[in-house]
Scaffold this active site. Structure first.
Site, mmCIF file in Angstrom:
data_model
loop_
_atom_site.group_PDB
_atom_site.id
_atom_site.type_symbol
_atom_site.label_atom_id
_atom_site.label_comp_id
_atom_site.label_asym_id
_atom_site.label_seq_id
_atom_site.Cartn_x
_atom_site.Cartn_y
_atom_site.Cartn_z
ATOM 1 N N LYS A 13 0.851 -1.193 0.000
ATOM 2 C CA LYS A 13 0.000 0.000 0.000
ATOM 3 C C LYS A 13 0.881 1.235 0.000
ATOM 4 O O LYS A 13 2.064 1.196 0.352
ATOM 5 C CB LYS A 13 -0.933 0.018 1.211
ATOM 6 C CG LYS A 13 -0.247 0.001 2.588
ATOM 7 C CD LYS A 13 0.266 1.348 3.084
ATOM 8 C CE LYS A 13 0.944 1.241 4.438
ATOM 9 N NZ LYS A 13 1.664 2.491 4.808
ATOM 10 N N GLY A 102 3.669 -1.535 4.099
ATOM 11 C CA GLY A 102 2.709 -2.445 4.725
ATOM 12 C C GLY A 102 2.937 -3.914 4.495
ATOM 13 O O GLY A 102 2.002 -4.703 4.637
ATOM 14 N N ASP A 138 -2.459 -1.253 10.541
ATOM 15 C CA ASP A 138 -2.783 -1.247 9.113
ATOM 16 C C ASP A 138 -3.456 -2.534 8.636
ATOM 17 O O ASP A 138 -3.958 -2.584 7.513
ATOM 18 C CB ASP A 138 -1.518 -1.037 8.270
ATOM 19 C CG ASP A 138 -0.955 0.361 8.382
ATOM 20 O OD1 ASP A 138 -1.659 1.237 8.928
ATOM 21 O OD2 ASP A 138 0.179 0.579 7.929
#
EC number: 2.7.1.148
Length: 288
Positions: A13, A102, A138
């Site tokens: 991401k 991420g 996340d």
């Protein structure tokens, strides 16, 4: 239980912007950020079995199995669901560690989504996300699988549809711990909150960028290089930096100029995670 061996994407991401609005008494920071997936992925090949054990291959250098988010996610799901099944998970790792894209959180989310399907637990995405946040702030983004505007400490999600641009990413040869950035005394922590519409129309900024550039010369150098060609920013707390382009050709042209000593990638922005599509394909094949 579905025993067929299946292969699952674990996408990276980008934080297209990141504003720090304050700090709670417990130390967590109040944020406003825009997440978008990119088509740069690790892959996990998973075979469910009746062993009750979670086994991983290959070992990741410097990471103990019990500290690996993949193992933690599978074990957490076992415990929550009281599932007696096990799984063997093979990891194809291309996402850089400590890059701010991420990778670890995405791996954990992919395991939760995949094993929920393979073990036929039928847990909702909300339940999986609630488990995932115990592993990392996340993880819910990757579980839900849509580009999102996040507030609070990152747990309040609102679907968003930013432009699906092309990106050139560079990973400086440094690993940055998120805690080191968020505890830095000079970090900006008082950016006023704004409505999403206003943020989407403004020039995108990452409040962590100034501190990271001052502390890590490698990041400053690579970001300065990208800025010569296109709008560019830090993602998350780094270390990855990215430049945005309207076309693949523009991205390819700049990518071809990256210095030989730099690690770079080309990626396309995606507002729907490839993990979602893979899950739907397997559901269709298995008629679930």
């Amino acid at each position: 239980m579905i025993t067929k061996t299946t292969r699952w994407p674990s996408p990276a991401k980008l934080n297209l912007f990141l504003y720090i609005n304050g700090q709670q008494e417990n130390g967590y920071h109040e944020l406003q950020t825009l997440f978008q997936f990119i088509d740069l992925c690790d892959h996990l090949t998973i075979t469910a079995n009746q062993s009750g054990q979670i086994t991983l291959a290959p070992d990741i250098p410097g990471v103990k199995t019990e500290d690996n988010l993949i193992w933690k996610a599978a074990t957490l799901l076992q415990q929550h669901s009281q599932c007696e099944f096990g799984a063997h998970i093979e990891i194809e790792k291309i996402l850089p560690m400590g890059g701010g894209i991420g990778g670890g959180s995405s791996n954990a989310a992919t395991v939760l989504v995949a094993l929920n399907f393979l073990w036929q637990l039928n847990l909702s995405n909300d339940t999986l996300a609630a488990l995932g946040v115990k592993l990392g702030a996340d993880v819910p983004i990757f579980v839900h699988g849509f580009a999102a505007f996040a507030e609070g400490i990152g747990e309040k999600l609102q679907p968003a549809t930013p432009k699906e641009l092309w990106y050139v990413l560079i990973k400086p040869e440094v690993s940055i711990a998120t805690v080191d950035v968020f505890t830095h005394p000079n970090l900006v922590r008082n950016t006023p909150k704004q409505p999403l519409n206003a943020l989407l129309e403004a020039t995108y900024v990452n409040d962590c960028e100034k501190i990271v550039r001052s502390v890590y010369p490698e990041v400053d150098y690579q970001l300065s290089w990208l800025l010569e060609y296109a709008p560019s920013r830090l993602t998350g707390t780094g270390a990855c930096v990215f430049a945005e382009f309207n076309s693949e050709k523009e991205a390819q042209d700049v990518y071809s100029l990256i210095p030989d000593n730099a690690t770079g990638f080309i990626a396309r922005g995606m507002n729907t995670s490839p993990l979602n599509r893979t899950l739907e394909e397997y559901k269709s094949l298995c008629k679930i």
